[in-house]
Design a protein around this motif. Structure first.
Motif, PDB file in Angstrom:
ATOM      1  N   LYS A   1      -4.750   3.267  -3.064  1.00  0.00           N
ATOM      2  CA  LYS A   1      -3.952   2.676  -4.136  1.00  0.00           C
ATOM      3  C   LYS A   1      -4.817   1.793  -5.023  1.00  0.00           C
ATOM      4  O   LYS A   1      -4.737   1.842  -6.261  1.00  0.00           O
TER       5      LYS A   1
ATOM      6  N   GLU B   1       3.679   5.890  -6.029  1.00  0.00           N
ATOM      7  CA  GLU B   1       3.214   4.501  -5.940  1.00  0.00           C
ATOM      8  C   GLU B   1       3.791   3.643  -7.054  1.00  0.00           C
ATOM      9  O   GLU B   1       4.166   2.486  -6.836  1.00  0.00           O
ATOM     10  N   GLN B   2       3.856   4.195  -8.257  1.00  0.00           N
ATOM     11  CA  GLN B   2       4.404   3.443  -9.390  1.00  0.00           C
ATOM     12  C   GLN B   2       5.901   3.200  -9.229  1.00  0.00           C
ATOM     13  O   GLN B   2       6.418   2.135  -9.590  1.00  0.00           O
TER      14      GLN B   2
ATOM     15  N   LEU C   1       3.664   8.789   1.363  1.00  0.00           N
ATOM     16  CA  LEU C   1       2.360   8.205   1.045  1.00  0.00           C
ATOM     17  C   LEU C   1       1.475   8.124   2.280  1.00  0.00           C
ATOM     18  O   LEU C   1       0.266   8.386   2.218  1.00  0.00           O
TER      19      LEU C   1
ATOM     20  N   SER D   1      -3.756   1.762   1.332  1.00  0.00           N
ATOM     21  CA  SER D   1      -3.985   0.635   0.425  1.00  0.00           C
ATOM     22  C   SER D   1      -5.291   0.799  -0.339  1.00  0.00           C
ATOM     23  O   SER D   1      -5.378   0.495  -1.528  1.00  0.00           O
TER      24      SER D   1
ATOM     25  N   LEU E   1       7.650   3.175  -6.334  1.00  0.00           N
ATOM     26  CA  LEU E   1       8.038   2.594  -5.045  1.00  0.00           C
ATOM     27  C   LEU E   1       8.701   1.215  -5.150  1.00  0.00           C
ATOM     28  O   LEU E   1       9.756   0.988  -4.536  1.00  0.00           O
TER      29      LEU E   1
ATOM     30  N   GLN F   1       7.532   5.902   1.089  1.00  0.00           N
ATOM     31  CA  GLN F   1       6.496   5.284   1.918  1.00  0.00           C
ATOM     32  C   GLN F   1       6.015   6.256   2.984  1.00  0.00           C
ATOM     33  O   GLN F   1       4.814   6.347   3.269  1.00  0.00           O
TER      34      GLN F   1
END
Length: 289
Positions: A281, A21-22, A39, A278, A24, A36
């Motif tokens: 996250k 995530e960091q 994830l 989301s 991406l 993606q």
């Protein structure tokens, strides 16, 4: 769809997801596609090889390996080890039923019977209507009073992850300020779900009548003692509550509400997966997990 709270990655796998995530926003386009995909499908990629993963995503096998090395991992073999460690199942064996005293054994059988009853109802017309309303309504309001308010609030939060435009309604606190625009053309696309048990029947009935008079659809999730919902609601879902406990059981209500969340998610699975990703996250950024 088994991708919710209990599957929230923690430990080494959680660290891996956090690194993706960091990284991406800064990744090259092809590696970003791989990131993606991982994830959104972290639970189902265990059997994949670097080659098969690349084929699914439409990139080269080299791109998959490059991303994993960039994140500090030794290819898909290392990823498989993380997944195996995270999803390994263990723990002490379940005690045989003979170890349960007779009273608790009766309660257990009654609780299991409640769950069975809920699932046996899922093929009837009321469940068909409820599935349609919970997934297709433009907006879903949820409410419950006093001892079942907590159930209703928890259901609202879970449903809001599965679908958009879900709102808890507190008639006492807001005096239905949310419903003041009675002539709104979208009211016919809205739905109210009431979690009701016997002591609060008067409040539930009046709110149900207001909702219907204003043009909203209505789902009532209740125990077996609800005597009014069939006359008003579009869908009446019953969850037995008498299992021999000091207070009535709420396990049937919980099962019913959990199934409705699942139906809403499976109505638009890709959107639901993205919403869940989301949510996770945001939860990580807030350091909730």
């Amino acid at each position: 769809m088994s991708e919710g709270f209990a599957s929230f990655p923690q430990g080494p796998l959680g660290d891996f997801v956090g690194k993706i995530e960091q990284a991406l926003p800064k990744l090259p386009k092809q590696e970003a596609k791989v990131a993606q995909y991982i994830l959104l499908n972290v639970q189902s990629i265990g059997p994949e090889t670097g080659k098969s993963l690349a084929a699914r995503i439409g990139v080269s096998e080299i791109t998959v390996g490059r991303l994993l090395r960039r994140l500090g991992y030794d290819g898909t073999k290392h990823l498989k080890e993380l997944l195996r460690e995270h999803y390994a199942m263990g723990g002490a064996p379940v005690a045989p039923s003979a170890d349960i005293d007779s009273k608790m054994s009766q309660v257990m059988e009654a609780e299991l019977s409640i769950i069975r009853s809920v699932f046996q109802q899922t093929g009837n017309t009321h469940w068909e209507v409820a599935r349609h309303l919970i997934s297709k309504s433009k907006r879903v309001y949820v409410t419950g009073f006093q001892s079942v308010r907590g159930l209703a609030e928890d259901f609202t939060r879970r449903l809001s992850i599965a679908r958009a435009h879900t709102q808890y309604l507190s008639p006492h606190d807001g005096m239905l300020g949310e419903w003041l625009d009675r002539e709104s053309p979208g009211i016919s696309e809205e739905c109210l779900l009431i979690v009701d048990v016997v002591p609060y029947a008067t409040e539930g009935q009046e709110l149900a009548r207001i909702a219907k008079q204003q043009g909203r659809s209505l789902i009532v999730v209740s125990d077996e003692f609800c005597h009014w919902s069939a006359e008003i609601a579009d869908a009446c879902l019953y969850a037995p509550s008498n299992s021999g406990l000091y207070l009535e059981s709420t396990i049937g209500l919980n099962v019913t509400l959990g199934l409705l969340v699942d139906y809403a998610a499976n109505a638009t699975p890709e959107k639901a997966r993205k919403r869940l990703a989301s949510w996770k996250k945001n939860a990580r950024r807030l350091k909730l997990f």
